[in-house]
Design an enzyme around this catalytic site. Sequence first.
Site, PDB file in Angstrom:
ATOM      1  CE1 TYR A   1      -3.251   2.976   0.791  1.00 26.12           C
ATOM      2  CE2 TYR A   1      -1.907   3.361   2.738  1.00 26.12           C
ATOM      3  CZ  TYR A   1      -2.890   3.768   1.856  1.00 26.12           C
ATOM      4  OH  TYR A   1      -3.510   4.982   2.046  1.00 26.12           O
TER       5      TYR A   1
HETATM    6  O1  LIG Z   1      -2.133   6.891   7.741  1.00 24.82           O
HETATM    7  C1  LIG Z   1      -2.277   6.221   6.745  1.00 24.82           C
HETATM    8  O2  LIG Z   1      -1.754   6.521   5.696  1.00 24.82           O
HETATM    9  C2  LIG Z   1      -3.044   4.953   6.805  1.00 24.82           C
HETATM   10  O3  LIG Z   1      -3.909   5.036   7.936  1.00 24.82           O
HETATM   11  C3  LIG Z   1      -4.634   3.865   8.173  1.00 24.82           C
HETATM   12  O4  LIG Z   1      -3.747   2.793   8.430  1.00 24.82           O
HETATM   13  P1  LIG Z   1      -3.363   2.467   9.942  1.00 24.82           P
HETATM   14  O5  LIG Z   1      -2.661   3.597  10.575  1.00 24.82           O
HETATM   15  O6  LIG Z   1      -2.657   1.152   9.923  1.00 24.82           O
HETATM   16  O7  LIG Z   1      -4.807   2.374  10.614  1.00 24.82           O
HETATM   17  P2  LIG Z   1      -5.594   1.144  11.248  1.00 24.82           P
HETATM   18  O8  LIG Z   1      -5.638   0.033  10.295  1.00 24.82           O
HETATM   19  O9  LIG Z   1      -6.870   1.687  11.724  1.00 24.82           O
HETATM   20  O10 LIG Z   1      -4.686   0.741  12.477  1.00 24.82           O
HETATM   21  C4  LIG Z   1      -4.505   1.642  13.562  1.00 24.82           C
HETATM   22  C5  LIG Z   1      -3.590   1.056  14.560  1.00 24.82           C
HETATM   23  O11 LIG Z   1      -4.179  -0.097  15.134  1.00 24.82           O
HETATM   24  C6  LIG Z   1      -3.284  -1.181  15.110  1.00 24.82           C
HETATM   25  N1  LIG Z   1      -4.054  -2.407  15.020  1.00 24.82           N
HETATM   26  C7  LIG Z   1      -4.708  -2.728  13.899  1.00 24.82           C
HETATM   27  C8  LIG Z   1      -5.476  -3.852  13.796  1.00 24.82           C
HETATM   28  C9  LIG Z   1      -5.569  -4.706  14.899  1.00 24.82           C
HETATM   29  O12 LIG Z   1      -6.237  -5.752  14.883  1.00 24.82           O
HETATM   30  N2  LIG Z   1      -4.896  -4.356  16.026  1.00 24.82           N
HETATM   31  C10 LIG Z   1      -4.153  -3.242  16.121  1.00 24.82           C
HETATM   32  O13 LIG Z   1      -3.566  -2.968  17.173  1.00 24.82           O
HETATM   33  C11 LIG Z   1      -2.388  -0.902  13.936  1.00 24.82           C
HETATM   34  O14 LIG Z   1      -1.139  -1.537  14.070  1.00 24.82           O
HETATM   35  C12 LIG Z   1      -2.271   0.596  13.982  1.00 24.82           C
HETATM   36  O15 LIG Z   1      -1.251   0.967  14.842  1.00 24.82           O
HETATM   37  C13 LIG Z   1      -5.484   3.523   6.979  1.00 24.82           C
HETATM   38  O16 LIG Z   1      -6.169   2.299   7.187  1.00 24.82           O
HETATM   39  C14 LIG Z   1      -4.682   3.446   5.715  1.00 24.82           C
HETATM   40  O17 LIG Z   1      -5.557   3.281   4.629  1.00 24.82           O
HETATM   41  C15 LIG Z   1      -3.824   4.663   5.542  1.00 24.82           C
HETATM   42  O18 LIG Z   1      -4.593   5.745   5.149  1.00 24.82           O
END
Ligand SMILES: O=C(O)[C@H]1O[C@H](OP(=O)(O)OP(=O)(O)OC[C@H]2O[C@@H](n3ccc(=O)[nH]c3=O)[C@H](O)[C@@H]2O)[C@H](O)[C@@H](O)[C@H]1O
Length: 454
Positions: free
Chosen positions: A253
């Site tokens: 991504y």
């Molecule tokens: O800023 C971005 O550019 C991206 O932001 C977002 O990605 P992320 O920051 O990864 O958000 P998100 O999935 O909500 O996980 C949030 C936290 O929960 C943790 N996480 C996740 C899943 C889980 O089961 N447990 C967990 O601890 C995980 O490790 C993380 O620390 C958008 O989805 C992406 O499309 C893109 O725009």
Amino acid sequence: MASPPDTSKTIKLERYNSYLRRVNSTKLLNASSKLLFRATLLVALVLVFFFTLNYPPFSNNNSHHLHITGNFLSSAFYSGTGGAAWEKKIRHSSTPRRPNGMSILVTGAAGFVGSHCSLALKKRGDGVLGLDNFNSYYDPSLKRARQALLSKRQIFIVEGDLNDTPLLSKLFDVVPFTHILHLAAQAGVRYAMQNPQSYVASNIAGFVNLLEIAKAANPQPSIVWASSSSVYGLNTENPFSELHRTDQPASLYAATKKAGEEIAHTYNHIYGLALTGLRFFTVYGPWGRPDMAYFFFTKDILQGKTIDIYQTQGGKEVARDFTYIDDIVKGCLGALDTSEKSTGSGGKKRGPAQLRVYNLGNKSPVPVGKLVSILEGLLNTKAKKHVIKMPSNGDVPYTHANVSLAFKDFGYKPTTDLPTGLRKFAKWYVSYYGIQSRVKKENHIKSEHPEDSD
Ligand SMILES: O=C(O)[C@H]1O[C@H](OP(=O)(O)OP(=O)(O)OC[C@H]2O[C@@H](n3ccc(=O)[nH]c3=O)[C@H](O)[C@@H]2O)[C@H](O)[C@@H](O)[C@H]1O
């Protein structure tokens, strides 16, 4: 003297043969007229098909339409596009209602950020046309509900894909868009391991397709588009600045978003397109994306299901610079308002054009454990927590935005902290999913009408 040969049999035979020739030629005639009739019918049907669509491809002044019409027909046929009424809706939706208003094509308009930005732009008098393919990466009924909300405000969303060249060309033939807000993308960091091709198709091929159309358009629009905080990847400098390395993506991504930034550079350099990339930092809020952690944590907590909370390999808490949707909308509008005009015309660059990249974050990382405890308080429900080491799935341990560049150039200043933003999200969530009675009774969360949340 030899008697003359008896010709009576020969004469009979000749008569018989001539009879057969006549019969056969009539048959042949019949067969060929049948063939001719069928061919005419086929041609007539094709013509009827063209004209019932009421689509004027051949009178178009853009010659490239001649060879793409066939493709457009198929997309028009399936998506119900084309025709005078359709064009009227498009023009009506795109027409600004304020002096010097913009005429903006918002891609991904049925998405989370796209729907919020579309409403905000329309509210201040800009003309907005949406484009969305309503794919099923997450529940399309949520996208349809956002579409209904936009429709109430006279915003029309064309149903189509970024890769549908004839459709995009047609939109630019109908409307001379001044701006594109390009938010359509395959989002989600972890899903890239399951369906890598969808990221290439949307974030790379789709983006290039849109830029090809934009560079050829007259006038060329200015473009603001969604990059991502994930481009910082394994960067260890903190907080993340636009000057830091972005050549170590941790997920496909992120790699496709970084590729987008390089592709933007190319189209700016060759064709004079004005381009601004916005690196969004984990955007959340009402009408959000169900694939994001804050959203499915809420659902799972309310349903009594266990949630996984990631820790780094070193046992530290994972943290994100969660950014509230209203702050992101202000950032998008600020970027649009400060966009300069593209300089090219007729597909040729006429001078140097603006090329920008900005962080849009909240300047305040919060550990995921803290996010969960805020939700527990709002939902008045104890989460069943399962703390595990972060799987090797493309996630990064933390994000933290330095937003001074966006502040300097268009006054970007995030104002919503995570507890405030999550409260608004929770209100929307219980109202939208019709579970307000239970949550309201237990937790005193007053549900709010979904429309009030933007
Ligand atoms: O800023 C971005 O550019 C991206 O932001 C977002 O990605 P992320 O920051 O990864 O958000 P998100 O999935 O909500 O996980 C949030 C936290 O929960 C943790 N996480 C996740 C899943 C889980 O089961 N447990 C967990 O601890 C995980 O490790 C993380 O620390 C958008 O989805 C992406 O499309 C893109 O725009």
